[in-house]
Structures are given as structure tokens and as C-alpha cells.
Design a protein around this motif. Structure first.
Motif, mmCIF file in Angstrom:
data_model
loop_
_atom_site.group_PDB
_atom_site.id
_atom_site.type_symbol
_atom_site.label_atom_id
_atom_site.label_comp_id
_atom_site.label_asym_id
_atom_site.label_seq_id
_atom_site.Cartn_x
_atom_site.Cartn_y
_atom_site.Cartn_z
ATOM 1 N N ASP A 1 -22.954 42.498 -29.432
ATOM 2 C CA ASP A 1 -21.613 42.632 -28.870
ATOM 3 C C ASP A 1 -20.886 43.725 -29.638
ATOM 4 O O ASP A 1 -19.719 43.595 -29.992
ATOM 5 C CB ASP A 1 -20.845 41.304 -28.969
ATOM 6 C CG ASP A 1 -19.546 41.321 -28.180
ATOM 7 O OD1 ASP A 1 -19.351 42.260 -27.381
ATOM 8 O OD2 ASP A 1 -18.718 40.413 -28.367
ATOM 9 N N ALA B 1 -20.435 48.433 -25.671
ATOM 10 C CA ALA B 1 -19.318 48.553 -24.736
ATOM 11 C C ALA B 1 -19.143 49.993 -24.275
ATOM 12 O O ALA B 1 -18.908 50.249 -23.079
ATOM 13 C CB ALA B 1 -18.036 48.041 -25.394
ATOM 14 N N CYS C 1 -21.816 50.847 -21.735
ATOM 15 C CA CYS C 1 -21.529 50.254 -20.424
ATOM 16 C C CYS C 1 -20.426 51.021 -19.703
ATOM 17 O O CYS C 1 -20.510 51.255 -18.488
ATOM 18 C CB CYS C 1 -21.127 48.785 -20.584
ATOM 19 S SG CYS C 1 -22.461 47.698 -21.125
ATOM 20 N N VAL D 1 -24.237 45.643 -15.315
ATOM 21 C CA VAL D 1 -23.553 45.408 -16.597
ATOM 22 C C VAL D 1 -23.379 43.914 -16.837
ATOM 23 O O VAL D 1 -23.578 43.415 -17.956
ATOM 24 C CB VAL D 1 -22.192 46.136 -16.615
ATOM 25 C CG1 VAL D 1 -21.330 45.656 -17.771
ATOM 26 C CG2 VAL D 1 -22.400 47.643 -16.715
ATOM 27 N N PHE D 2 -23.028 43.169 -15.786
ATOM 28 C CA PHE D 2 -22.858 41.727 -15.942
ATOM 29 C C PHE D 2 -24.190 41.046 -16.260
ATOM 30 O O PHE D 2 -24.246 40.169 -17.131
ATOM 31 C CB PHE D 2 -22.261 41.131 -14.672
ATOM 32 C CG PHE D 2 -22.028 39.644 -14.753
ATOM 33 C CD1 PHE D 2 -20.985 39.130 -15.516
ATOM 34 C CD2 PHE D 2 -22.861 38.756 -14.102
ATOM 35 C CE1 PHE D 2 -20.769 37.763 -15.611
ATOM 36 C CE2 PHE D 2 -22.656 37.380 -14.186
ATOM 37 C CZ PHE D 2 -21.607 36.894 -14.946
ATOM 38 N N GLY E 1 -24.977 41.512 -19.766
ATOM 39 C CA GLY E 1 -24.198 40.597 -20.591
ATOM 40 C C GLY E 1 -24.803 39.207 -20.653
ATOM 41 O O GLY E 1 -24.811 38.562 -21.713
ATOM 42 N N ALA F 1 -26.157 37.406 -23.940
ATOM 43 C CA ALA F 1 -25.610 36.101 -24.328
ATOM 44 C C ALA F 1 -26.734 35.141 -24.715
ATOM 45 O O ALA F 1 -26.611 34.382 -25.687
ATOM 46 C CB ALA F 1 -24.793 35.517 -23.182
ATOM 47 N N PHE G 1 -21.145 35.239 -24.251
ATOM 48 C CA PHE G 1 -21.120 36.476 -23.465
ATOM 49 C C PHE G 1 -20.380 37.561 -24.247
ATOM 50 O O PHE G 1 -19.303 37.305 -24.811
ATOM 51 C CB PHE G 1 -20.420 36.237 -22.127
ATOM 52 C CG PHE G 1 -20.689 37.291 -21.094
ATOM 53 C CD1 PHE G 1 -21.685 37.112 -20.148
ATOM 54 C CD2 PHE G 1 -19.953 38.475 -21.070
ATOM 55 C CE1 PHE G 1 -21.931 38.087 -19.189
ATOM 56 C CE2 PHE G 1 -20.196 39.447 -20.123
ATOM 57 C CZ PHE G 1 -21.191 39.253 -19.170
ATOM 58 N N PRO G 2 -20.922 38.774 -24.310
ATOM 59 C CA PRO G 2 -20.269 39.851 -25.073
ATOM 60 C C PRO G 2 -18.869 40.158 -24.532
ATOM 61 O O PRO G 2 -18.714 40.589 -23.391
ATOM 62 C CB PRO G 2 -21.214 41.048 -24.865
ATOM 63 C CG PRO G 2 -22.523 40.454 -24.479
ATOM 64 C CD PRO G 2 -22.202 39.203 -23.722
ATOM 65 N N VAL H 1 -18.162 43.690 -23.244
ATOM 66 C CA VAL H 1 -18.626 43.982 -21.885
ATOM 67 C C VAL H 1 -17.588 43.515 -20.863
ATOM 68 O O VAL H 1 -17.314 44.210 -19.874
ATOM 69 C CB VAL H 1 -19.993 43.318 -21.635
ATOM 70 C CG1 VAL H 1 -20.407 43.458 -20.168
ATOM 71 C CG2 VAL H 1 -21.051 43.931 -22.535
ATOM 72 N N LEU H 2 -17.007 42.343 -21.086
ATOM 73 C CA LEU H 2 -15.922 41.882 -20.204
ATOM 74 C C LEU H 2 -14.749 42.863 -20.259
ATOM 75 O O LEU H 2 -14.091 43.127 -19.240
ATOM 76 C CB LEU H 2 -15.451 40.485 -20.622
ATOM 77 C CG LEU H 2 -16.434 39.337 -20.395
ATOM 78 C CD1 LEU H 2 -15.842 38.046 -20.935
ATOM 79 C CD2 LEU H 2 -16.764 39.181 -18.924
#
Length: 441
Positions: free
Chosen positions: A174, A179, A182, A229-230, A233, A237, A371-372, A375-376
Motif C-alpha cells: 500500500d 498509488a 495506478c 485497478v480495483f 487492490g 489485500a 484493501f490498499p 488505491v481507493l
């Protein structure tokens, strides 16, 4: 027999409309668009699950139904988002604002929106509010999303307390580099969000190298960037905590009616509903309807129907412990940014939530907690930028002035105060222009 034909005709027309509203324009684009709202949805719902023991399974099931019904009703990627002001109060108030108070706040807010919708008052408000003020609300919300996203990317987060911790490490599952990678990937694939990203014509390239470059460009711009990307993640995770899958329990969570005391009604109304109502009126109804009309001129998303659907969602779901939800201009912008063009986009998301809600229920929080967050933050960043870019149609310096003032005050205080300041300044400028036009030469 005479009444059967009109009834069957109505049913056939309704089925045809639902099919049209849920029809995919492009399968991968709609799937990709469904990911555009997760940068807002996951952090808030996860924070309430960890901090307030929100029933995540129930929330997934009810928001899934909301997604599917709104997609079928409107035919646009109308988002279903948590009510942010209520969530912020709940997270920051400790044990004094628990699940009963959260649900009471959601019911009170939604009851007011429902009444504004069915009485036609919301339509009147919508017609009277000047466009520069609406754009100011949108701009402030978009920039707020973007600034929160940068905070998610740059700093470690304690979501259960809604606090930033130390600086994020450059390297790691993470890390900051992840990030940034992404974000760069999404920029390469989606560009600035232009509609025809893969444009061009093979006939314009008179050599094989040119055609190969064009095919490569079209392949890259057709990738479902947000979906990829999701998924990345999710994989990360699991890698961050391999045993998390074994710890998840199979089966839905128990759905129970929430008991709301008189004290909870009072606290929910004063501390939750009153701050939330202006934000819901401005962003969840007025701004989202304006953005929808900008992006989908052929679709009719009236403020009356949107206000009523927000009301009905929570007047049912909150009694069973589902997170109070609304629509939102930021979510719509995010889903449009990544390719959502029909109600099918949010229906896909709803179907996924429904499966997760029944299969793993609240234990999904164990996976989401890994979950990173960076990334969110990337997904949220592009949703915010897309919403802010909707404000680029201000044609005069006067309109831009009102919009920017409204946005600045909203960011510095609240959307309600920014809205009032925008209205006052707009009226003063109009009065000044009128006085100048009437003055003798």
C-alpha cells in the motif's frame, strides 16, 4: 376484459423501458464505470463498520437493491452513496452517536426529502437556484473529493477514526509508488475523459507501422482501467494478510429491526439530520440532477423523482440497520469518468453487492480492511476531478465569480453557508447590473 388490455400495455411498456435503461452500451465500459464510486463508498462504509459496528451485510444487500432499482428507473449510472455528514458525525462523536442515532438521522433526513419531493417544493427550489450557484456546489464537492483523495494517497489512514497518520512509505503493498502507478495507468488509458479516446482512422496511416500503433492505442484505451485497478487492490489485500480469506464466514448477516429510543431520535435529528439535510438537497438532488442533464440530455432525472427515491430508500432500509444513503454528483461523475453510460452500470455493482451480502455478509469487512487505501484514493481523485470539470461551462466573468465564491466558502465552512453566500452575491450582482442599465448616460 376491457381493463386487461390497458394493463397489459402498461406492463409491456414498463418492461421495455427497464430493458432499455439497463441495456449496456459497452460491456467492459459499463463494468469499468461501476467501479467509479467505490473510492467514496468503501472508506465510509468500512469506517462505520469498524467504529460503530454497522451491519455491513445488511448495508450491502439494501444498497444492492437501491442500485438495481435506480438503474432500472433512471437509465443512467445514478450512484448510491452513504450520507457523508451523518457518517462524519458518527465517526467523530464516539459512543454518544451509535447505530440508533445514525438510523434516526437517516430517517429524519429522508422524510424531509420525501415531503419536499411529493409536494413539488423541490422542483420549485431547483428552478429558482441560479446555475453558477449549482456549479459552485459541484466544484466544492469535486475539489473536496480530490483533496481527500490526495490525503488517502499521501498519508496512512485510520479509517475507523477518520484520521490521517504518518507519511505513507514509498514502497510496499500500500505504498506511494503503487498509488502513483495506478494513477498513471488510469491517465494513460482514460486520458482527460474525452468520449472518443480511440479516435482516428486506419486509412489515415499509409504504412503498417502506423496501423499497428493505431491498433495498440485502441487496445490500450479500451482497457477497463478502474476495474483492473480495483482487482489489483483485491489481490494486494489478500497478499497483505493471506489468512483473511479463511477468516471470512460464509452466509448472510442477521437482519434485525433497529430499536430507536426517544433520546436517539433527538440526537439523530439535531446532530445528524440538520447538518445532512442541506448537503442532501444541494448535492444529492439538485447538483446530481443538473449533472445528469448535462451528461445525459435525453434522460429525465427530475428533482422530484430523485428526492422521492432518496426518501423511500432510507425510510425502509434504515429501520433494518442499513447505512443511510443518497445519490451524489461525485458518484455520478466518477462512474461516467470510467465509462458508465446506462443504468446497467450500477445494476452490475448492485448484483455484485447482493452476492457478497448473501455469501459473506459482514465478514467482508476483514478483507476490505486490508484493501490498499492509496488505491481507493486514486479512484476517488478521478471522480472528484470529473465532477469539478463539469463546472467549465461558465460563460462570463460574473458567473465564474459567483461559482468560485460559492465553492471557496463551501470548502472553508459548509455547503449550506457557501450556497447562501452564492445566492446573496448573485442577487447583488444582478441588482448592480440592473441599476447600471437604468442609470442615465
Amino acid at each position: 376484459m376491457e381493463n386487461s388490455e390497458p394493463d397489459s400495455g402498461f406492463a409491456a411498456a414498463t418492461i421495455q423501458k427497464v430493458r432499455k435503461n439497463l441495456a449496456f452500451r459497452s460491456k467492459w465500459s459499463e463494468v469499468n464505470g461501476a467501479m467509479g464510486d467505490l473510492g467514496t463508498y468503501i472508506p465510509i462504509v468500512l469506517a462505520l463498520t469498524l467504529a460503530k459496528d454497522l451491519n455491513l451485510g445488511t448495508t450491502l444487500i439494501f444498497t444492492a437493491v437501491y442500485n438495481i432499482l435506480t438503474g432500472a428507473l433512471y437509465g443512467v449510472p445514478m450512484p448510491v452513496q452513504p450520507m457523508k455528514s451523518i457518517a462524519a458525525v458518527a465517526i467523530s462523536s464516539g459512543s454518544t452517536f451509535g447505530i440508533p442515532e445514525i438510523m434516526a438521522a437517516g430517517i429524519c433526513t429522508s422524510g424531509a426529502l420525501f415531503l419536499l419531493g411529493v409536494t413539488g417544493l423541490m422542483e420549485t427550489v431547483y428552478r429558482l437556484i441560479p446555475l453558477p450557484v449549482v456549479r459552485g456546489v459541484q466544484l466544492s464537492q469535486g475539489l473536496s473529493f480530490a483533496m481527500t483523495a490526495v490525503k488517502y494517497i499521501k498519508k496512512e489512514q485510520n479509517l475507523s477514526k477518520a484520521k490521517s497518520m504518518g507519511e505513507r512509505h514509498w514502497v510496499g503493498l500500500d505504498g506511494l509508488l503503487l498509488a502513483l502507478f495506478c494513477a498513471g495507468f488510469i491517465v494513460v488509458v482514460n486520458g482527460a475523459g474525452e468520449e472518443n479516446r480511440g479516435g482516428g482512422n486506419d486509412d489515415d496511416n499509409d504504412n503498417g507501422g502506423g496501423r499497428r500503433k493505431m491498433r495498440l492505442k485502441r487496445f490500450i484505451t479500451s482497457l477497463p482501467s478502474a476495474f483492473i485497478v480495483f482487482l489489483l487492490g483485491v489481490v494486494l489485500a489478500i497478499l497483505r494478510r493471506p489468512n483473511v480469506v479463511k477468516e471470512m464466514k460464509v452466509g448472510p448477516s442477521t437482519i434485525q429491526i433497529v430499536k430507536i429510543s426517544k433520546h436517539a431520535w433527538k440526537e439523530g435529528f439535531i446532530n445528524g439530520a440538520i447538518p445532512q439535510l442541506p448537503l442532501s438537497v444541494l448535492n444529492s438532488v439538485i447538483a446530481v440532477c443538473k449533472l445528469s442533464s448535462d451528461l445525459f440530455p435525453a434522460k429525465n432525472c427530475s428533482v422530484t423523482s430523485v428526492s422521492v427515491t432518496v426518501g423511500l430508500m432510507n425510510l425502509v432500509g434504515c429501520w433494518f440497520g442499513a447505512m443511510p444513503c443518497c445519490h451524489g454528483a461525485g458518484g455520478l461523475a466518477g462512474q461516467y469518468k470510467f465509462g458508465g453510460r446506462s443504468g446497467g452500470s450500477v445494476a452490475i455493482l448492485g448484483a455484485a453487492k447482493l452476492v457478497l451480502g448473501f455469501v459473506v455478509g459482514s465478514s467482508l469487512a476483514k478483507l476490505l480492511n486490508q484493501f490498499p487505501v492509496g488505491v481507493l484514493g486514486v479512484l476517488l481523485l478521478f471522480a472528484g476531478l470529473e465532477l469539478a470539470m463539469a463546472c467549465r461551462d461558465m460563460a462570463s466573468k460574473e458567473e465564474s465569480f459567483v461559482m468560485l465564491l460559492c465553492a471557496a466558502v463551501s470548502l472553508g465552512s459548509s455547503a449550506a453557508i457557501g450556497f447562501v453566500c452564492g445566492i446573496v452575491v448573485f442577487l447583488l450582482l444582478r441588482l448592480r447590473s440592473k441599476d447600471q442599465s437604468c442609470s442615465p448616460v
